[in-house]
Design a protein around this motif. Structure first.
Motif, PDB file in Angstrom:
ATOM      1  N   CYS A  73       0.864  -1.183   0.000  1.00 32.41           N
ATOM      2  CA  CYS A  73       0.000   0.000   0.000  1.00 32.41           C
ATOM      3  C   CYS A  73       0.899   1.231   0.000  1.00 32.41           C
ATOM      4  O   CYS A  73       1.545   1.537   1.006  1.00 32.41           O
ATOM      5  N   ASP A 105      -5.201   2.062  -2.839  1.00 35.30           N
ATOM      6  CA  ASP A 105      -3.964   1.819  -3.585  1.00 35.30           C
ATOM      7  C   ASP A 105      -3.198   0.626  -3.007  1.00 35.30           C
ATOM      8  O   ASP A 105      -2.045   0.730  -2.596  1.00 35.30           O
ATOM      9  N   LYS A 107      -1.779  -3.076  -3.837  1.00 36.57           N
ATOM     10  CA  LYS A 107      -1.423  -3.963  -4.935  1.00 36.57           C
ATOM     11  C   LYS A 107      -0.948  -5.303  -4.395  1.00 36.57           C
ATOM     12  O   LYS A 107      -0.193  -5.349  -3.414  1.00 36.57           O
TER      13      LYS A 107
END
Length: 252
Positions: A73, A105, A107
């Protein structure tokens, strides 16, 4: 209370790791931990409690991992994320599931892609929280090349011997597990002391405050032992020396 932990304070080890790091960064690198980006491996109680306390101290935990891969993050996890991951893990969920269900955000990097938290993400401090030997010489080299400032072993002997040599040779601050992760022992000792002397259970806030003081003292004793033998800033040597001196004093 098995392995020095208490049911009332299962976060003791992780909180203690964060407190040790807070003290070490300030005393050796003249850096406040607030605002520093922190890489963590694992997503169990140790990693989550370390991340939680880092957040309380103003630091920015940006990675966690499990057997499926790791999540990153960029803006840093929030306490709500840590709580959600804890709930997910109670139901045997994965970080892949967590990342897939969040629109922030965050991933996900699957383990099938290879690489690790330590080599693929840049951070100021690394906290290996999974198992012995998880951070190897390649990981240590990658951390140094990515300008990581310090590594603190939350899991027992989380770094290989060669990784430790890299840290020492290249000037990264390194906190060994024997100094960094006795938080549960400190917490349980205080809990039992209050119980025996006052006939009551210490509150969680009291245990947390005592833990911070205790971890600061552990750091300072380790640091002073290293300094006494002309190894200023070498916390690995200081931890070994402090342990030896403590045993020697008891024998006298």
């Amino acid at each position: 209370y098995l392995f020095g932990s208490t049911e009332e304070f299962p976060e003791g080890t992780g909180f203690g790791c964060a407190y040790f790091a807070e003290r070490a960064m300030n005393m050796h690198l003249n850096m406040e931990i607030s605002g520093l980006r922190c890489l963590l491996s694992g997503a169990g109680m140790l990693a989550r409690s370390t991340a939680t306390k880092l957040l309380e101290l103003g630091a920015v935990p940006v990675t966690l991992s499990d057997t499926t891969g790791f999540i990153h993050c960029e803006s840093g996890f929030q306490i709500e994320d840590i709580d959600a991951i804890a709930l997910l893990k109670e139901h045997r969920g994965s970080l892949h599931d967590f990342a897939r269900n969040h629109i922030r955000d965050i991933k996900f990097f699957p383990v099938s892609e290879g690489g690790s938290v330590w080599g693929r993400i840049q951070g100021d401090i690394a906290f290996p929280c999974i198992s012995q030997g998880e951070l190897n010489v390649d990981d240590a080299t990658a951390l140094e090349q990515n300008n990581c400032q310090a590594v603190f072993e939350c899991a027992d002997r989380a770094c290989t011997t060669n990784a430790r040599i890299i840290f020492e040779d290249r000037g990264l601050l390194f906190g060994p597990s024997k100094a960094v992760n006795p938080g549960a022992i400190v917490a349980s000792g205080y809990f039992l002391d209050v119980l025996s002397k006052e006939g009551r259970k210490a509150t969680k806030d009291e245990m947390d405050q005592n833990l911070r003081t205790g971890m600061f003292e552990i750091h300072d004793n380790v640091s002073k032992a290293a300094e006494k033998y002309d190894m200023v800033g070498n916390l690995k040597a200081g931890a070994n020396l402090a342990s030896f001196l403590r045993i020697a004093e008891k024998e006298l």
